[in-house]
Design a protein around this motif. Sequence first.
Motif, PDB file in Angstrom:
ATOM      1  N   ARG A 217      11.130   8.009  17.758  1.00 46.51           N
ATOM      2  CA  ARG A 217      11.123   6.985  16.711  1.00 46.51           C
ATOM      3  C   ARG A 217      11.144   7.637  15.342  1.00 46.51           C
ATOM      4  O   ARG A 217      10.843   8.823  15.182  1.00 46.51           O
ATOM      5  N   ARG A 218      11.463   6.831  14.385  1.00 43.49           N
ATOM      6  CA  ARG A 218      11.396   7.212  12.980  1.00 43.49           C
ATOM      7  C   ARG A 218      10.612   6.141  12.233  1.00 43.49           C
ATOM      8  O   ARG A 218      10.629   4.971  12.611  1.00 43.49           O
ATOM      9  N   THR A 219       9.961   6.553  11.184  1.00 49.73           N
ATOM     10  CA  THR A 219       9.176   5.626  10.381  1.00 49.73           C
ATOM     11  C   THR A 219       9.689   5.644   8.951  1.00 49.73           C
ATOM     12  O   THR A 219       9.889   6.717   8.375  1.00 49.73           O
ATOM     13  N   ILE A 220       9.893   4.467   8.409  1.00 48.90           N
ATOM     14  CA  ILE A 220      10.358   4.327   7.027  1.00 48.90           C
ATOM     15  C   ILE A 220       9.225   3.755   6.192  1.00 48.90           C
ATOM     16  O   ILE A 220       8.616   2.735   6.544  1.00 48.90           O
ATOM     17  N   ARG A 221       8.937   4.415   5.106  1.00 48.26           N
ATOM     18  CA  ARG A 221       7.943   3.919   4.152  1.00 48.26           C
ATOM     19  C   ARG A 221       8.607   2.862   3.290  1.00 48.26           C
ATOM     20  O   ARG A 221       9.567   3.131   2.578  1.00 48.26           O
ATOM     21  N   GLY A 222       8.120   1.636   3.370  1.00 39.88           N
ATOM     22  CA  GLY A 222       8.744   0.528   2.677  1.00 39.88           C
ATOM     23  C   GLY A 222       8.057   0.168   1.377  1.00 39.88           C
ATOM     24  O   GLY A 222       7.213   0.906   0.862  1.00 39.88           O
ATOM     25  N   PRO A 223       8.382  -0.995   0.836  1.00 42.16           N
ATOM     26  CA  PRO A 223       7.818  -1.419  -0.444  1.00 42.16           C
ATOM     27  C   PRO A 223       6.383  -1.906  -0.305  1.00 42.16           C
ATOM     28  O   PRO A 223       5.890  -2.168   0.804  1.00 42.16           O
ATOM     29  N   ALA A 224       5.746  -2.070  -1.417  1.00 42.03           N
ATOM     30  CA  ALA A 224       4.411  -2.663  -1.448  1.00 42.03           C
ATOM     31  C   ALA A 224       4.532  -4.177  -1.386  1.00 42.03           C
ATOM     32  O   ALA A 224       5.371  -4.777  -2.058  1.00 42.03           O
ATOM     33  N   ALA A 225       3.713  -4.785  -0.554  1.00 42.42           N
ATOM     34  CA  ALA A 225       3.631  -6.245  -0.480  1.00 42.42           C
ATOM     35  C   ALA A 225       2.520  -6.687  -1.427  1.00 42.42           C
ATOM     36  O   ALA A 225       1.341  -6.427  -1.170  1.00 42.42           O
ATOM     37  N   LEU A 226       2.915  -7.359  -2.517  1.00 44.56           N
ATOM     38  CA  LEU A 226       1.974  -7.714  -3.572  1.00 44.56           C
ATOM     39  C   LEU A 226       1.984  -9.219  -3.814  1.00 44.56           C
ATOM     40  O   LEU A 226       2.836  -9.949  -3.303  1.00 44.56           O
ATOM     41  N   ALA A 227       1.070  -9.659  -4.642  1.00 48.89           N
ATOM     42  CA  ALA A 227       0.888 -11.094  -4.864  1.00 48.89           C
ATOM     43  C   ALA A 227       2.126 -11.752  -5.459  1.00 48.89           C
ATOM     44  O   ALA A 227       2.408 -12.917  -5.187  1.00 48.89           O
ATOM     45  N   ASP A 228       2.895 -11.010  -6.294  1.00 54.94           N
ATOM     46  CA  ASP A 228       4.033 -11.646  -6.957  1.00 54.94           C
ATOM     47  C   ASP A 228       5.135 -12.044  -5.975  1.00 54.94           C
ATOM     48  O   ASP A 228       5.983 -12.877  -6.295  1.00 54.94           O
ATOM     49  N   SER A 229       5.138 -11.464  -4.767  1.00 59.19           N
ATOM     50  CA  SER A 229       6.080 -11.870  -3.725  1.00 59.19           C
ATOM     51  C   SER A 229       5.368 -12.616  -2.606  1.00 59.19           C
ATOM     52  O   SER A 229       5.936 -12.784  -1.522  1.00 59.19           O
ATOM     53  N   ASP A 230       4.159 -13.071  -2.860  1.00 59.12           N
ATOM     54  CA  ASP A 230       3.327 -13.734  -1.849  1.00 59.12           C
ATOM     55  C   ASP A 230       3.087 -12.794  -0.666  1.00 59.12           C
ATOM     56  O   ASP A 230       2.984 -13.240   0.471  1.00 59.12           O
ATOM     57  N   TYR A 231       3.011 -11.506  -0.962  1.00 61.56           N
ATOM     58  CA  TYR A 231       2.739 -10.454   0.015  1.00 61.56           C
ATOM     59  C   TYR A 231       3.858 -10.305   1.057  1.00 61.56           C
ATOM     60  O   TYR A 231       3.632  -9.742   2.120  1.00 61.56           O
ATOM     61  N   THR A 232       5.053 -10.808   0.749  1.00 57.05           N
ATOM     62  CA  THR A 232       6.204 -10.553   1.605  1.00 57.05           C
ATOM     63  C   THR A 232       6.840  -9.230   1.197  1.00 57.05           C
ATOM     64  O   THR A 232       6.744  -8.796   0.051  1.00 57.05           O
ATOM     65  N   ALA A 233       7.507  -8.601   2.166  1.00 61.50           N
ATOM     66  CA  ALA A 233       8.195  -7.344   1.894  1.00 61.50           C
ATOM     67  C   ALA A 233       9.384  -7.223   2.836  1.00 61.50           C
ATOM     68  O   ALA A 233       9.348  -7.711   3.968  1.00 61.50           O
ATOM     69  N   THR A 234      10.433  -6.565   2.364  1.00 62.19           N
ATOM     70  CA  THR A 234      11.661  -6.407   3.135  1.00 62.19           C
ATOM     71  C   THR A 234      12.178  -4.991   2.993  1.00 62.19           C
ATOM     72  O   THR A 234      12.144  -4.416   1.902  1.00 62.19           O
ATOM     73  N   ILE A 235      12.650  -4.439   4.099  1.00 66.36           N
ATOM     74  CA  ILE A 235      13.296  -3.128   4.083  1.00 66.36           C
ATOM     75  C   ILE A 235      14.756  -3.313   4.487  1.00 66.36           C
ATOM     76  O   ILE A 235      15.049  -3.945   5.500  1.00 66.36           O
TER      77      ILE A 235
END
Length: 527
Positions: free
Chosen positions: A87-105
């Motif tokens: 496997r490989r692991t990708i470090r993604g974005p921070a999930a913060l309040a301004d996006s309602d804690y959503t995050a997408t890679i």
Amino acid sequence: MLENVTRRDAMRTTAAIAFGGTMVPESTIAEESKPTDQDARSTDVLSAPNGAQVGDIVGDRALIWSRASGPARMYLHLSTDREFSERRTIRGPAALADSDYTATIDIEGLPRGEEIQYRVEFKSLREPGIRSDPVGGSFRTPPTDRTDIRFVWGGDVVGQGWGINPDFGGMKTFESMRKTDPDFFIHSGDSIYADGPLEERVELDDGSVWHNVLTEAKSDVADTLTEFRGNYRYNLRDDHYREFVSEVPMIPQWDDHEVLNNWYPNEKLPADDPHDVKSVNLLAARSQRAFLDYMPIRPREDVDDAIYQRFPYGPSLEVFRLDMRSYRGPNTGNTQTESGPKTDFLGDTQLDWLKDALSNSEATWKIIAADMPIGLVVTDGDKYEAVANADDGIPKGRELEIKELLSFMRSEGIRNVVWLTADVHYAAAHHYHPKRASFSEFEPFWEFVSGPLHAGTFGPNELDDTFGPKVVFEKSPPEGEANLPPSDGLQFFGQVDVDGRSDALTVTLKDMNDKSLYTKELTPHGC
């Protein structure tokens, strides 16, 4: 005895063997560190309560979406075998309040035509060492060679007062679609009903009661960004829906109920409208932000966050996602004889893009994913909401754009075009032919209608004969009945299969229990 092996199972061995260390660009990869005592999990502190979604797959790219319960860093683990032995692991974005804690890679460099397993976890930004339990699923990437392809489509979710009812078993149609093992899903719009609050109890005609799960966001019409986001979170409470979107890549569209019924740009709501906000432009902006936060969708960077896009899926198939809402003119009597701002439906920029994209497509089959039908009459009071205007004569109003597009396709020799849509809350198959039409400068084509996936059932609608449509199949409520609940069984989805050897395309309209209602096989150039 042989077990029931799906196409997905059949691919796994080959995919696992093919896996190597270059599945994504090395510059974007961070090898996963081994857990320590300080990495103890605490799902009470941090979780991914809405699961994960995958969508907008193009070539070797895919979007993976999830949401944390608080401020956290997203990490994505990828493999081509279920055991994640490599496997490989990708470090993604921070999930913060301004996006309602959503995050997408947005992943690049995926192997083509293979099964990808993925897991998402979040690591707390407040408490180092705290991480969520993983959520995830799997998906297939588009092939490079001709092969069998299957996808499903439909729209209209949690509408007309019919929400998640645990007594009924939730949103069953999504489980039926998942079991067909599709390569992807076209969500044809009305993905939420932001203007459709729910009641806890709805008494049915047979004396029984439909019980809705209620949340604060579904107790009133949506005015605020928080309320729009809450409508998307509501749908993700359903187990069937959440499992489906974690396994089946979505091509999402939006239509009217993501904002409010029959909306168009620059509209002002009357004083007695239940919305506190009367500017539709402001409501639409908040709705679009929630849509982009909660759907696995990649907006275009070159045209002001536009969502119309093309999705090649191997040599046999390409999907063209349209946006029939953002660039339209106002709803009118739709009888203008010359093109102008009031006749816009796709708008000039999107229409030119579609012509160019169709011309350059090398796929055998060209699927136009339209969020509204062409020939069905959809009214908005004494005005018209869709293309048709109930006038069987020459093209007028919004029909002028369709006339221009169809004429262009004929002159350029663009064939094997199939239109798929939802919106009207029943299932139908329409064949369009110039010999039946008032305007005849086009090649014959098919339009297939599905839905609702989980909403009230209506119809049938009147047909406008301008482009020569003929109802070949129709399944709708009995005459005089409308807004039938999902428990009446009239929920529909569409399935499309492309044969990798013959390139034949088969459309099947199905009910919520996966029962086939109508099937049409099309051969290239044989529409």
